[in-house]
Design an enzyme around this catalytic site. Structure first.
Site, mmCIF file in Angstrom:
data_model
loop_
_atom_site.group_PDB
_atom_site.id
_atom_site.type_symbol
_atom_site.label_atom_id
_atom_site.label_comp_id
_atom_site.label_asym_id
_atom_site.label_seq_id
_atom_site.Cartn_x
_atom_site.Cartn_y
_atom_site.Cartn_z
ATOM 1 N N PHE A 106 -2.416 -9.809 3.007
ATOM 2 C CA PHE A 106 -3.137 -10.471 1.914
ATOM 3 C C PHE A 106 -2.800 -9.867 0.564
ATOM 4 O O PHE A 106 -2.925 -10.519 -0.485
ATOM 5 C CB PHE A 106 -4.654 -10.393 2.163
ATOM 6 C CG PHE A 106 -5.306 -9.090 1.774
ATOM 7 C CD1 PHE A 106 -5.963 -8.952 0.568
ATOM 8 C CD2 PHE A 106 -5.282 -7.996 2.629
ATOM 9 C CE1 PHE A 106 -6.578 -7.764 0.204
ATOM 10 C CE2 PHE A 106 -5.900 -6.812 2.285
ATOM 11 C CZ PHE A 106 -6.551 -6.685 1.071
ATOM 12 N N LYS A 107 -2.349 -8.632 0.561
ATOM 13 C CA LYS A 107 -2.097 -7.955 -0.706
ATOM 14 C C LYS A 107 -0.882 -8.504 -1.438
ATOM 15 O O LYS A 107 -0.699 -8.245 -2.625
ATOM 16 C CB LYS A 107 -1.987 -6.446 -0.470
ATOM 17 C CG LYS A 107 -3.328 -5.889 0.006
ATOM 18 C CD LYS A 107 -3.320 -4.407 0.269
ATOM 19 C CE LYS A 107 -4.707 -3.958 0.727
ATOM 20 N NZ LYS A 107 -4.783 -2.520 1.010
#
Length: 436
Positions: A106-107
Site C-alpha cells: 500500500f505504501k
C-alpha cells in the site's frame, strides 16, 4: 494548503515547505490548518471516476493553491501506473487490495505521489535533498523504488537488522545508485529515533537539506487518502449505507489518512484500528493513558511499532479529546496465533490468500461485528496492505502449503544485497551523514 506543527499551532507553513522539511523543527508533525470539505453530492459524482481521475479530484481539494491543475495532472499521471482493486469476500465484506503497485505494498500509493511532487518542485528550484527513512519493511521498498534515480535526491534507508523479511529486504537493498541502505543493530523504534534526532540536529540541518518519506511526512498521507475516497465511494454507491473501514495499524499513518477523508465528508460509519501485540493504542482506549514502549516482534512485522508517530496527529485532529477519539475509532489486539488461524480460515472458506497484516484486519472486523451491536450487516472494507507473497514463509506456515511467489518477487532472490551495518548510537549515524 496551510499546515501547522502539532507542537506549536502558531507555526504555519505551506505544503511545499512541509513536504521538504518532513518534520517541523520543533519535532512536531504537520497537520492541515483546515481540511477541505466535500459535499455528499459532489462525492457521489466522483463514484464513476477512474482511480487517476479520483486522485486528481481529491488532490485538487488539497493542493490547487500551490500546484496548478497541469502540475497535479503531471504528478498523478507519472505516479499511478497502477490502481487499487476491490475483492468481494462476502456480501458484506470487501477487501481493498493495495498491493498492485511496483513493490506490492500500500505504501506505493503514498511514496509514488510524494516522489513525483518533490521532483516537480526540485525541477523548478534546482536543489538537492537527502531523504531519511526508517522502515520495518514496506516503506523502505516503496520509497526506494519511487525515488530510484530521481535527480537531486539521495535516499538513506534505516532498517532493523534481522527484523525484516528477506524478500522485503531485497526490495530496497539491491537498487544502489542514489539508494543507500543502513542495517541498524536495533528495533524499528531505534531506527525511527535516529531519524528524528537527525532532523533535530542543527549541525546536520545547516549542512544539508533533510527530508523524510516516512508517514511523518504529510506528503505521504495526503495521497493515501485517495484510496479511501475511491473504495468507500464504490461501496456506498452500491449499498447507499455508510461504510465500516478496518485498517491494519502500526505507525497509524494509514489510519490518519483515512480520518482525513472522513472529516472531509466521506460516508464512513466507523474506523477500526487493527493492531498486533504492540497494543499501546488498545490499552489507551481501556486506561485513558498513552504508554509507549519498545516494540515487540510479531508475524505482522510492518506493524511492530511501540510508539506510533502518527498518534500525535490523531490527537491533534480531535483536540486530544478522549471521548471523541474513542467514538471515532474502535480497536483490538490480534496475536500471532490468531493471525495464522485467520489466514487459514479465509483460505478454507473463500479460497483467498491474505498476508498476516490483512489477517489482523479481517480478525478485527469479525470481532467488531460480534462486539458492537447492529453492525453485522454493515458494508465493510478491510485494507489489504501487502501481497501475501511478501510473507511467503508465514503463508506457508499458516496454510501448510507452498505458496507460489509472483514473478516480481521471485526475481529478487538472485539479486545481491547492498547495505551497510551500523549501531543504534546517534553519533555514528551523524558521522555517516556528515561524510556523504
Amino acid at each position: 494548503m496551510k499546515l501547522y506543527s502539532t507542537q506549536d499551532s502558531s507555526h504555519i507553513v505551506s505544503f511545499h515547505d512541509a513536504l521538504f522539511q518532513g518534520q517541523a523543527k520543533d519535532r512536531g508533525l504537520y497537520m492541515p490548518v483546515q481540511l477541505p470539505s466535500v459535499s455528499r453530492d459532489e462525492l457521489l459524482s466522483w463514484s464513476s471516476y477512474s482511480y487517476k481521475e479520483l486522485a486528481l479530484a481529491v488532490a485538487g481539494k488539497y493542493l490547487l493553491d500551490e500546484i496548478p491543475q497541469s502540475g497535479l495532472e503531471e504528478i498523478i499521471n507519472n505516479a499511478y501506473h497502477f490502481a487499487p482493486e476491490l475483492y468481494t469476500l462476502d456480501e458484506h465484506t470487501q477487501i481493498l487490495e493495495l498491493f498492485h503497485g511496483p513493490t506490492l505494498s500500500f505504501k506505493d500509493f503514498g511514496a509514488q505521489f510524494m516522489a513525483r511532487s518533490m521532483s516537480y518542485f526540485v525541477q523548478h528550484e534546482h536543489r538537492e535533498i537527502t531523504i531519511l527513512v526508517a522502515t520495518s519493511g514496506d516503506t523502505g521498498s516503496a520509497v526506494a523504488h519511487a525515488y530510484h534515480n530521481v535527480p537531486g535526491v539521495q535516499i538513506v534507508l534505516l532498517y532493523p537488522s534481522g527484523k525484516v523479511s528477506p524478500l522485503q529486504e531485497k526490495q530496497f537493498t539491491t537498487l544502489g545508485d542514489n539508494i543507500q541502505a543502513l542495517e541498524i543493530d536495533g528495533t524499528f523504534d531505534d531506527c525511527q529515533a535516529l531519524v528524528k534526532k537527525a532532523f533535530a540536529d542543527k549541525d546536520l540541518r545547516n549542512k544539508m537539506t533533510l527530508s523524510s518519506a516516512n508517514s511523518i511526512n504529510i506528503g505521504r498521507l495526503i495521497p493515501q487518502s485517495f484510496y479511501y475516497f475511491w473504495s468507500v465511494l464504490q461501496v456506498y454507491a452500491q449499498r447507499k449505507s455508510d461504510v465500516v473501514v478496518c485498517v491494519p495499524s502500526g505507525n497509524f499513518g494509514n489510519l490518519t489518512a483515512g480520518l482525513f477523508g472522513w472529516e472531509m465528508g466521506l460516508a464512513v460509519k466507523q474506523y477500526i484500528a487493527a493492531v498486533n501485540n504492540n497494543s499501546v493504542i488498545p490499552e489507551y482506549f481501556e486506561t485513558h493513558k498513552y504508554r509507549p514502549r519498545p516494540s515487540v516482534s510479531t508475524l505482522s512485522n510492518a506493524m511492530d511499532v511501540g510508539n506510533p508517530s502518527n498518534w500525535e496527529r490523531i490527537r491533534a485532529l480531535y483536540k486530544d479529546d478522549y471521548d471523541t477519539i474513542t467514538n471515532k475509532l474502535w480497536t483490538t489486539t490480534v496475536d500471532d496465533e490468531t493471525t495464522l488461524a485467520t489466514m487459514k480460515e479465509i483460505q478454507d472458506q473463500f479460497d483467498y490468500v491474505i498476508d498476516p497484516h490483512t489477517a489482523v484486519g479481517v480478525q478485527a472486523l469479525q470481532r467488531y461485528r460480534k462486539t458492537v451491536s447492529g453492525n453485522v450487516d454493515s458494508p465493510s472494507i478491510v485494507l489489504s496492505t501487502a501481497h501475501p507473497g511478501k510473507f511467503q514463509e508465514i503463508v506457508n506456515r499458516a496454510l501448510d502449503t507452498e505458496y507460489q511467489l509472483p514473478d516480481a518477487l521471485e526475481k529478487l532472490k538472485g539479486l545481491t544485497k547492498l547495505s551497510e551495518k551500523m549501531g543504534k548510537d546517534f553519533e555514528g549515524f551523524k558521522e555517516y551523514l556528515w561524510e556523504m
